[in-house]
Design a protein around this motif. Structure first.
Motif, PDB file in Angstrom:
ATOM      1  N   ASP A  48       0.832  -1.213   0.000  1.00 46.61           N
ATOM      2  CA  ASP A  48       0.000   0.000   0.000  1.00 46.61           C
ATOM      3  C   ASP A  48       0.866   1.262   0.000  1.00 46.61           C
ATOM      4  OD1 ASP A  48       0.852  -0.828   2.484  1.00 46.61           O
ATOM      5  OD2 ASP A  48      -0.933  -0.177   3.571  1.00 46.61           O
ATOM      6  N   HIS A  49       1.979   1.208   0.773  1.00 44.70           N
ATOM      7  CA  HIS A  49       2.939   2.322   0.761  1.00 44.70           C
ATOM      8  C   HIS A  49       3.575   2.440  -0.624  1.00 44.70           C
ATOM      9  CE1 HIS A  49       3.272   3.865   4.830  1.00 44.70           C
ATOM     10  NE2 HIS A  49       3.274   2.637   5.322  1.00 44.70           N
ATOM     11  N   ALA A  52       1.356   3.880  -3.440  1.00 41.45           N
ATOM     12  CA  ALA A  52       1.037   5.300  -3.243  1.00 41.45           C
ATOM     13  C   ALA A  52       2.244   6.180  -3.565  1.00 41.45           C
ATOM     14  CB  ALA A  52       0.568   5.534  -1.806  1.00 41.45           C
ATOM     15  N   SER A 102      -5.123   6.667  -0.058  1.00 37.53           N
ATOM     16  CA  SER A 102      -4.134   7.408  -0.870  1.00 37.53           C
ATOM     17  C   SER A 102      -3.820   6.636  -2.149  1.00 37.53           C
ATOM     18  CB  SER A 102      -2.859   7.666  -0.059  1.00 37.53           C
ATOM     19  OG  SER A 102      -2.133   6.472   0.154  1.00 37.53           O
ATOM     20  N   GLY A 103      -3.710   5.305  -2.042  1.00 33.76           N
ATOM     21  CA  GLY A 103      -3.467   4.492  -3.236  1.00 33.76           C
ATOM     22  C   GLY A 103      -4.624   4.592  -4.217  1.00 33.76           C
ATOM     23  N   LEU A 106      -4.833   8.480  -5.573  1.00 34.03           N
ATOM     24  CA  LEU A 106      -3.738   8.854  -6.475  1.00 34.03           C
ATOM     25  C   LEU A 106      -3.767   7.978  -7.731  1.00 34.03           C
ATOM     26  CD1 LEU A 106      -0.943   9.390  -3.792  1.00 34.03           C
ATOM     27  CD2 LEU A 106      -2.074  11.158  -5.135  1.00 34.03           C
ATOM     28  N   PHE A 128      -2.036  13.111   2.282  1.00 28.67           N
ATOM     29  CA  PHE A 128      -1.655  11.688   2.336  1.00 28.67           C
ATOM     30  C   PHE A 128      -0.253  11.514   2.923  1.00 28.67           C
ATOM     31  CE2 PHE A 128      -4.751  11.174  -1.386  1.00 28.67           C
ATOM     32  CZ  PHE A 128      -5.775  10.764  -0.535  1.00 28.67           C
ATOM     33  N   HIS A 132       1.290   8.765   5.745  1.00 30.47           N
ATOM     34  CA  HIS A 132       2.423   7.875   5.468  1.00 30.47           C
ATOM     35  C   HIS A 132       3.573   8.184   6.435  1.00 30.47           C
ATOM     36  CE1 HIS A 132       1.203   5.743   1.759  1.00 30.47           C
ATOM     37  NE2 HIS A 132       0.412   6.788   1.582  1.00 30.47           N
ATOM     38  N   GLY A 191      -4.808  -0.255  -4.062  1.00 23.80           N
ATOM     39  CA  GLY A 191      -5.303   0.580  -2.967  1.00 23.80           C
ATOM     40  C   GLY A 191      -6.657   0.112  -2.481  1.00 23.80           C
TER      41      GLY A 191
END
Lengths: 202, 205
Positions: A48-49, A52, A102-103, A106, A128, A132, A191
């Protein structure tokens, strides 16, 4: 102890020979190495990080100048503020949900080739970035070396942005525009998967 | 007879024990010079602002950056000497982290700053890091060698980093200053977060 004295001597000799007589250093740098490694791995340990961060670079490249450099330069600075909240132990709600959103957001922005004014894009990315950064900042007090951990995750985050920017350069070609938008769709799907997990649906 | 054999085996084992072969024993003559040269390079809190300061100087142009090449190592030396007189100053850690965040932020902004301000940042950074390195000397350390090594290291690293940054900025492509500015934002982010941690944990110094 059993066995003949010869065998005992032989065993003792083998053990002694195996002990490396390394010099004793007071500053081994082990904390720095561990901190760097764990910090670098932290953003890379969660898809997920990853998606994004790549999306930030992709969107910046898609929006063109000046967004291509404003977004990746702004992100670490705002992320640091989120990290501060994490370090201070401030209770920020819905962190995992917001990271997943955020995923989705974006990814959708890239997929739909959405072109808002620069300040709107910066505000969205900034919001976002806080979440993070918060997730990384929570780990900071437990790191073997706080500076090394911070260097590790900031560099990893920056490299993910760079990956997105390099992929985003494809928009120079007609087929590349579609390829970048397809990446956006993919990021949005990842996401969405994590969002479903964060709200307990998956 | 058996005890002799046992003794011989033990002696053999110790002889064959794996040790590091070092042809150049730096500890024997100029060891403290190398210790002084390496000491700041093993601390990210010092290396980060050095590199950021070099990038900041490069953004101001070669003519201004030359002043820092001269001033910074001298400030390092002065700071090292100050550590001999004032062994335990407070707030050095906080000031060091403020410098990490501040120099990183200045690079991220790439703002033109007056020469006096640039020199002031270099002097404060040099004095502080010289002091921190000087304070790390043990009573048995050869102070002349250690401080010489630290100053030489500061001069070499800063000159090379500034030269590399200036050459990098002179290259073709508008992405080059952006890359340096992004690097500055990374350094600033590290400084801001660790400073926050430092203040939150109320670490002395």
């Amino acid at each position: 102890m059993s066995g003949s004295p010869f065998r005992q001597s032989l065993a003792l000799a083998a053990v002694l020979a195996a002990i490396p007589l390394a010099p004793a250093f007071a500053h081994t740098g082990a904390g720095v190495q561990l901190g760097l490694l764990s910090g670098f791995e932290h953003p890379l340990s969660g898809p997920d990080h990853i998606v994004a961060m790549v999306a930030v670079g992709l969107w910046g490249a898609q929006l063109g100048n000046p967004a291509i450099w404003v977004l990746p330069i702004t992100f670490p600075l705002v992320m640091a503020l989120g990290g501060l909240l994490g370090v201070l132990g401030v209770d920020l709600p819905f962190v995992e949900v917001m990271i997943a959103i955020s995923g989705v957001a974006l990814g959708m922005a890239v997929a739909l080739n959405w072109r808002p004014p620069l300040w709107v894009a910066a505000v969205i990315v900034g919001i976002f970035a806080v979440f993070h950064g918060y997730a990384h900042g929570r780990e900071l007090p437990d790191a073997a070396d706080a500076v090394a951990f911070a260097v590790g995750f900031v560099v990893a985050t920056g490299l993910l942005h760079l990956t997105g920017i390099l992929l985003g350069v494809l928009v120079r070609w007609e087929w590349g525009v579609m390829a970048v938008r397809a990446c956006g769709v993919l990021i949005g799907c990842v996401g969405l998967y994590f969002l479903a997990g964060a709200v307990g649906l998956a | 007879m058996r005890s002799k054999l046992r003794l011989a085996l033990l002696a053999g084992a110790l002889t064959c024990a794996p040790t590091i072969a070092e042809a150049h024993l730096v500890d024997t003559r100029l060891g403290d010079f190398y210790a002084g040269a390496l000491h700041p390079l093993t601390d990210l809190e010092q290396i980060l602002p050095w590199i950021a300061l070099a990038a900041l100087a490069a953004f101001q142009g070669a003519e201004r950056a030359r002043w820092i090449v001269l001033v910074f190592p001298l400030a390092l030396l002065a700071g090292g000497l100050a550590a001999l007189v004032f062994p335990a100053l407070p707030f050095t850690s906080v000031l060091g982290l403020v410098l990490v965040a501040g120099t990183g932020l200045a690079v991220a902004l790439a703002a033109p700053i007056p020469l006096s301000a640039l020199v002031a940042v270099a002097v404060v950074t040099g004095l502080l890091h010289g002091y921190l390195n000087g304070a790390a000397m043990a009573p048995s350390t050869d102070r002349v060698l250690f401080l010489s090594g630290m100053t030489a290291s500061g001069y070499a690293v800063f000159t090379l980093a500034t030269g590399a940054a200036i050459a990098f900025l002179r290259g073709v492509g508008g992405w080059r200053p952006i890359a340096l500015r992004a690097g500055g934002s990374w350094v600033a982010a590290v400084g801001i977060m660790v400073l926050g941690l430092h203040l939150a944990m109320k670490v002395p110094g």
